[in-house]
Design a protein around this motif. Structure first.
Motif, short mmCIF file in Angstrom:
data_model
loop_
_atom_site.label_atom_id
_atom_site.label_comp_id
_atom_site.label_asym_id
_atom_site.label_seq_id
_atom_site.Cartn_x
_atom_site.Cartn_y
_atom_site.Cartn_z
N LYS A 335 5.79 25.57 19.09
CA LYS A 335 4.80 24.81 20.25
C LYS A 335 3.54 25.62 20.10
N LEU A 336 2.38 25.11 20.08
CA LEU A 336 1.49 25.85 19.88
C LEU A 336 0.29 25.27 20.74
N ALA A 337 -0.55 24.95 21.43
CA ALA A 337 -1.88 25.18 22.48
C ALA A 337 -3.34 23.64 21.28
N THR A 338 -3.50 22.47 21.94
CA THR A 338 -4.19 22.59 20.99
C THR A 338 -5.67 23.11 20.71
N GLY A 339 -6.22 23.31 21.99
CA GLY A 339 -7.41 24.08 21.92
C GLY A 339 -8.53 23.36 22.54
N GLY A 340 -8.60 22.08 22.96
CA GLY A 340 -8.91 21.27 22.92
C GLY A 340 -8.87 19.84 23.50
N GLY A 341 -7.88 19.99 24.75
CA GLY A 341 -6.69 18.72 25.71
C GLY A 341 -5.83 18.12 25.44
N SER A 342 -5.43 17.11 25.20
CA SER A 342 -3.66 16.91 25.38
C SER A 342 -4.17 15.61 23.87
N LEU A 344 -3.57 12.33 22.28
CA LEU A 344 -3.63 10.91 23.25
C LEU A 344 -2.57 10.13 21.19
N SER A 345 -3.24 10.33 20.27
CA SER A 345 -3.31 9.79 19.00
C SER A 345 -2.58 11.28 18.08
N MET A 346 -1.77 10.56 16.57
CA MET A 346 -1.92 12.64 15.74
C MET A 346 -1.67 11.08 14.34
N GLN A 347 -1.90 12.30 13.47
CA GLN A 347 -1.12 11.20 12.61
C GLN A 347 -0.84 13.12 11.37
N TYR A 348 -0.13 13.12 10.43
CA TYR A 348 0.46 13.52 9.75
C TYR A 348 -0.52 13.43 8.03
N ARG A 349 -0.86 14.29 7.31
CA ARG A 349 -1.55 13.92 6.55
C ARG A 349 -1.46 15.52 5.17
N HIS A 350 -0.39 15.71 4.35
CA HIS A 350 -0.81 16.70 3.13
C HIS A 350 -0.37 18.21 3.98
N GLU A 351 0.07 18.31 4.52
CA GLU A 351 0.34 19.35 5.47
C GLU A 351 -0.90 19.64 6.51
N ARG A 352 -1.35 18.74 7.02
CA ARG A 352 -2.66 18.76 8.07
C ARG A 352 -2.17 17.56 8.87
N LEU A 353 -2.62 18.42 10.00
CA LEU A 353 -2.04 17.46 11.09
C LEU A 353 -3.88 16.86 11.95
N TYR A 354 -3.64 15.35 12.76
CA TYR A 354 -5.03 15.12 12.74
C TYR A 354 -5.04 14.89 14.62
N LEU A 355 -5.10 15.45 15.64
CA LEU A 355 -5.48 14.95 17.05
C LEU A 355 -6.55 14.59 17.15
N VAL A 356 -6.19 13.07 18.04
CA VAL A 356 -8.02 13.29 19.07
C VAL A 356 -7.33 13.36 20.40
N THR A 357 -8.14 13.94 21.21
CA THR A 357 -7.42 14.31 22.34
C THR A 357 -8.81 13.89 23.09
N THR A 358 -8.06 14.26 24.48
CA THR A 358 -9.24 14.03 25.80
C THR A 358 -9.75 14.22 26.31
N ASP A 359 -10.79 15.19 25.57
CA ASP A 359 -12.50 15.43 25.33
C ASP A 359 -12.75 14.96 24.13
N GLY A 360 -12.15 14.44 23.12
CA GLY A 360 -13.19 13.09 22.70
C GLY A 360 -13.11 14.11 21.49
N SER A 361 -12.20 14.53 21.34
CA SER A 361 -12.11 15.68 19.72
C SER A 361 -11.25 14.97 19.17
N LEU A 362 -12.24 15.18 17.35
CA LEU A 362 -11.14 15.27 16.32
C LEU A 362 -10.75 16.71 16.07
N VAL A 363 -9.36 16.11 15.83
CA VAL A 363 -9.54 17.96 15.04
C VAL A 363 -8.11 18.33 14.33
N CYS A 364 -8.23 18.91 13.42
CA CYS A 364 -8.11 18.63 12.04
C CYS A 364 -7.16 20.28 11.37
#
Length: 477
Positions: A335-342, A344-364
C-alpha cells in the motif's frame, strides 16, 4: 420558411428532450437533443415543396404520437447533469508510490485508456489528451462537456460525455458516434463489437446497437450504476445492489450477486469481473456463475481497480489517496500513497500502473518489484511534471454535414460510402469495389444526408455483419 418546436419532459428523471423541424422550399432541417443543449442537426432535400412539407408533417406527427407537445425554446430549464462528487483524504501510507511522471489536465479526471501506442486521459472539463508512454503530450481533443469515461473497442477509442453523446476519437476529427436518450444520465459505459452498453444514475442498463438505435433496457436491482463491462457472453452491470449479468441480447438475466457494499467501479478479465465497492473491498466474481472467488481488502471505499494480465496482480485505489497491490488470492502485497489525490480510474501495462486522480492528474507509477521495494524503503524517483507543448494540435468534433471537409474525388486507397433511405430509415452502404454492399456502415447519425457520398480512410468488418469506419470522414462533392 416555417419552424415547429416540440418538447417531451417527464417527471421523475424521465425524458427531457426537444425536437425541432424547420421547413424551407425544398429542404427539411431537424434538430433534436436534450433540452438546453444545442443538439444534433440533419438536413434533407426533396424534389418538390410538397414532398418537403409532407415529410416534415410526418416527422412532427410521429413525435406528437410519442407525447411531444408544442413549446417555447428556453422556457423549460435543462436538467442538471450528474457530476461524480467524491471525497478524497490524505493517505495513511508512510511511503509514496514511485511516480515516474505526472501530467496535470486542469480538472478532475475519470477517463483513462492505455494502449500500445499512447496514453489517453479525459477530464471533467471535456479535455482529452493523448501522451506517449514517456509522458510527452501529443494531441488535445476539446469535447463539448465533461468526459465520464474512455473506452476502447479494438482500435476504436470512444469518450462518453456529460452532454449525452459518445464521441469517436479514432481519427483526428472526432465525431458523435452515439447519442444517448435524454432520460439516461450516464455514469459509465462500455462498447463491445460496436454495441454500446450504458449504466446510469437510476441503476438502469441501456443497450444501443452500431446504428445508434436502442435495442433493450433493464431496470437495475439497485441505483447508481458505476460499472458496466461487456464481452461475447454477457453484459456485467454493477450498482448499489451488486453485480448482475445479462445475456447480450437482453433476453435473460444470467446471474445476480450481491456484493459487499455498492459497486463504485468495475474491471474485467477473460473469466472474471472485479467490483470495487464502498465497503472497502474489491471482489472477484466468476463470469460463468457469479460466484465470489476472492476478496481484496482496502482501508477506504474503492474508487477504482485493475489487474495485470490474467488477474495475477490486482490493484486498487481508494478514497484515502492510496494505491494497493494484491496477489491473486487476496494477500495484500503493498500500500502506497499516490502523492496526488485518489485514483478515480486506473490501468496496468508492462509493469507500469497508470492512474487518473481527483486532482486531475494522469500519473505513471513504476509497478515493477524492484521499484516498489525501493519505494517501501522511502527511495522513489523524482517525478517529472509533464508540460504542454507550445504548439499542441487541438481537435474539436464535427457534429453535422456542413462542418465536414469536402473533396472533389476519392484519394487513392480510400473507401467511398453512400447514404440512402431504406424502409423509412437512413442507412450507409459501401459502394467501392470489394465490399459487401448489403452491409450497413456504422456512421454518425447527425452527419448522414440521403443521396450524399462520403470518403473514409478505411472500413473494417465487425461481428454481426456491418462495417466500422476507420479514420477521417469527408464529403464527396
Amino acid at each position: 420558411m416555417t419552424k415547429t418546436y416540440l418538447e417531451l419532459s417527464q417527471d421523475g428523471g424521465g425524458a427531457h428532450k426537444f425536437y425541432e423541424v424547420e421547413v424551407g422550399v425544398l429542404e427539411v432541417s431537424v434538430r433534436y437533443g436534450r433540452i438546453g443543449a444545442a443538439g444534433q442537426a440533419q438536413t434533407s432535400t426533396f424534389a418538390t415543396p410538397e414532398k418537403a412539407r409532407a415529410a416534415a408533417a410526418r416527422k412532427i406527427a410521429e413525435k406528437v404520437r410519442k407525447g411531444y407537445v408544442p413549446a417555447v425554446p428556453g422556457q423549460r430549464a435543462p436538467r442538471p447533469v450528474s457530476r461524480r462528487e467524491v471525497a478524497s483524504t490524505p493517505s495513511s501510507a508512510r511511503a509514496v508510490a514511485p511516480v515516474l511522471w505526472r501530467f496535470a489536465t486542469g480538472s478532475s479526471a475519470f477517463g483513462i485508456h492505455i494502449d500500445d501506442d499512447r496514453c489517453w486521459v479525459g477530464n471533467q472539463s471535456g479535455d482529452v489528451y493523448t501522451l506517449a508512454h514517456g509522458g510527452e503530450v501529443l494531441a488535445h481533443y476539446r469535447l463539448p462537456d465533461g468526459v465520464k469515461c474512455l473506452v476502447a473497442d479494438d482500435f476504436w477509442i470512444y469518450a462518453g460525455c456529460d452532454d449525452g453523446r459518445v464521441y469517436d476519437l479514432s481519427s483526428k476529427l472526432p465525431y458523435a458516434a452515439y447519442d444517448i436518450a435524454g432520460e439516461v444520465d450516464i455514469f459509465w459505459l462500455d462498447i463491445h463489437e460496436g454495441v454500446l452498453n450504458v449504466a446510469d444514475r437510476a441503476g438502469r442498463l441501456t443497450v444501443i446497437d452500431h446504428e445508434d438505435e436502442h435495442q433493450w433496457a433493464r431496470g437495475g436491482r439497485g441505483e447508481h450504476a458505476w460499472m458496466v463491462r461487456a464481452d461475447d457472453r454477457a453484459v456485467y452491470h454493477g450498482h448499489t445492489g451488486g453485480v448482475t449479468a445479462h445475456a447480450p441480447d437482453g433476453g435473460a438475466e444470467l446471474w445476480h450477486t450481491p456484493t459487499r457494499g455498492g459497486v463504485l467501479f468495475g474491471w474485467q478479465e477473460a473469466d472474471a469481473v472485479y467490483a470495487g465497492t464502498e465497503r472497502r473491498v474489491v471482489q472477484r466474481l466468476s463470469k460463468a456463475t457469479g460466484a465470489i472467488e476472492a476478496t481484496y481488502h482496502c482501508d477506504g471505499p474503492v474508487y477504482s481497480c485493475a489487474t495485470s494480465p490474467g488477474g495475477r496482480f490486482v490493484f486498487a485505489g481508494d478514497s484515502t489517496s492510496s494505491v494497493y497491490c494484491f496477489d491473486r488470492d487476496g494477500t495484500r502485497l503493498w500500500k502506497l500513497a499516490t502523492g496526488g489525490g485518489s485514483a478515480l480510474s486506473m490501468q496496468y501495462r508492462h509493469e507500469r500502473l497508470y492512474l487518473v486522480t481527483t486532482d486531475g492528474s494522469l500519473v505513471c507509477v513504476d509497478a515493477s518489484e524492484a521499484a516498489i521495494a525501493s519505494a517501501q524503503q522511502g527511495h522513489v524517483p523524482v517525478a517529472r511534471d509533464v508540460k504542454l507543448a507550445a504548439a499542441l494540435p487541438t481537435y474539436a468534433p464535427a457534429t453535422e454535414v456542413a462542418a465536414m471537409a469536402t473533396v472533389a474525388a476519392a484519394p487513392e486507397g480510400t473507401v467511398v460510402v453512400e447514404c440512402v433511405r431504406e424502409a423509412g430509415r437512413t442507412r450507409i452502404h459501401v459502394v467501392s469495389d470489394g465490399y459487401d454492399r448489403s452491409w450497413n456502415v456504422q456512421f454518425p447519425r447527425a452527419m448522414r444526408e440521403p443521396g450524399t457520398r462520403y470518403v473514409v480512410d478505411a472500413v473494417h468488418p465487425a461481428s454481426g455483419g456491418f462495417y466500422r469506419v476507420r479514420g477521417d470522414i469527408r464529403r464527396l462533392r
